[in-house]
Design an enzyme around this catalytic site. Sequence first.
Site, PDB file in Angstrom:
ATOM      1  N   PHE A   1       0.821  -1.214   0.000  1.00 60.84           N
ATOM      2  CA  PHE A   1       0.000   0.000   0.000  1.00 60.84           C
ATOM      3  C   PHE A   1       0.855   1.265   0.000  1.00 60.84           C
ATOM      4  CE2 PHE A   1       0.943   0.043   4.511  1.00 60.84           C
ATOM      5  CZ  PHE A   1       0.736   1.339   4.942  1.00 60.84           C
ATOM      6  N   LYS A   2       2.096   1.153   0.422  1.00 63.79           N
ATOM      7  CA  LYS A   2       2.930   2.347   0.539  1.00 63.79           C
ATOM      8  C   LYS A   2       3.334   2.913  -0.818  1.00 63.79           C
ATOM      9  CE  LYS A   2       4.102   1.099   5.180  1.00 63.79           C
ATOM     10  NZ  LYS A   2       5.057   0.882   6.253  1.00 63.79           N
TER      11      LYS A   2
END
Length: 531
Positions: A124-125
């Site tokens: 997700f980063k």
Amino acid sequence: MASDPTPETHTESQIYLSTRGGDYGLSFETVVLKGLAADGGLFLPHEIPTASDWRDWKDLSYADLAFRIFSLYISPSEIPADDLKAIIDRSYSTFRAKDVTPLVNLQDDKLHLLELFHGPSYSFKDCALQFLGNLFEYLLARKNKGKQGKDRHHLTVVGATSGDTGSAAIHGLKGKKDVSIIILHPKGRISPIQEAQMTTCADANVHNLAVTGTFDDCQDTVKVLFGDDDTNKALKLGAVNSINFSRILAQIVYYFYSYFSLVRNSSSVKLGDKIRFVVPTGNFGDILAGYFASRMGLPVDKLVIATNENDILDRFWKTGRYEKKPAEGSEAGEGGVRETLSPAMDILVSSNFERLLWFLAHEFAATVGADEEFNKKQAGQEVSAWLKDLKTKGGFGPVYKDVLDFARRSFESERVSDSQTIETIKAIYDKVGYVLDPHSAVGVTAALHSMQRAGPNVTHVSLSTAHPAKFAGAVERALKDTQGFDFADVLPDEFASFDKMPRRVDTVDNDWKAVREMVKEKVEKELQAQQ
């Protein structure tokens, strides 16, 4: 085809402050390049903007939606609209999914999984760090126009990772001009795939340091470096962890986008209906972005904090106390952190929680003070006192009842054990054939419990933060005896090639001065090689 994303009005003077009161009136560029305030605090906008036209964003593409949201936080006098659009387009063109962050229905159109792992590092980063990498590149190119040699502004980005930040930051910054990136990770405490993603990168501006300590030690070292005069004289430091506000800003987008996806595709959510978001939480940045989205106007019923057995946040919501000591009866390891099956959440102190504390303190100050500037200063003083107690006493609290009530109005919390994590991975696979990574399983476990509390009419979106292939141990432990499951089917081709690639990593003692000297040495050698 989405309509022209150019908003009718554009924020002309959004400015930023430090959570501890030492800095006011800072520009977005300063906040991005500095990362951490001089007083040790984190940067926030002076106020969260209201998105009065958010309903009109329903059919925008991900990139166009990002432009609308970013435009409320970034003045066009700092980054002109066309330049901002170009940065955004470059950032999200690297994702494997057309929708960037697609939704998957897990249960009865009432529980949905938001897949945030379709970027280059399968985490997700990437949603924030692809943007931040291109933002750094843009700002540095502008600063260095016409400059040569030592006159050029060279940024040394230092970050700490519990697994995914490192590889996402490296994918965002590798090969960028005028940037060195140095990632600290706790030696032996991240998954083999995560380590391989970082240490197999061959770009000359990428450096990996394995620290003989915990993630919290790595995070503390980064903060000390930012506050150290010697380091700042030698290097221009930049932050890539979620202490950098641009990380929070970029993550706001997928809360709005997932809500609109539900409105377009789900029979159970109409525009204006409130839903719940459930977020597996370590450093509090991901869920803080949801708080921003809610304050901007997105209809959020509750934000559900899902922790693993390192449950400092869950204990705060239950008791009003924020204490480093491990939960009663837990078998904590080094530094009080317990190693779990969801290692990216094995964090004792959640850095971004400081930002929420500022909002809570500000709201409390506003109940007794009429002057807004006074309220902001009071909030900064309160946060400084809390954080001082955290550093010197190992915790603070209980906070004032009103402060805890404000926190509970927007959030709920849930602690999930390793055994529950395994049970959920198996149950979801048995039910719908979907493979969860352990962090996402923590979120889904909390979501299932939240659904019982909220009732049958509240739709839940649980955030899936990483691809399951990154956590082979937990996934195979849960599904090894399941008929039809083969981990090879989960593994992306590029992961399978890591074993054949050389590694670039240096081990360093858990001593911030030792880290400082190694960072200086790495950057100096890199710059000499460029001359």
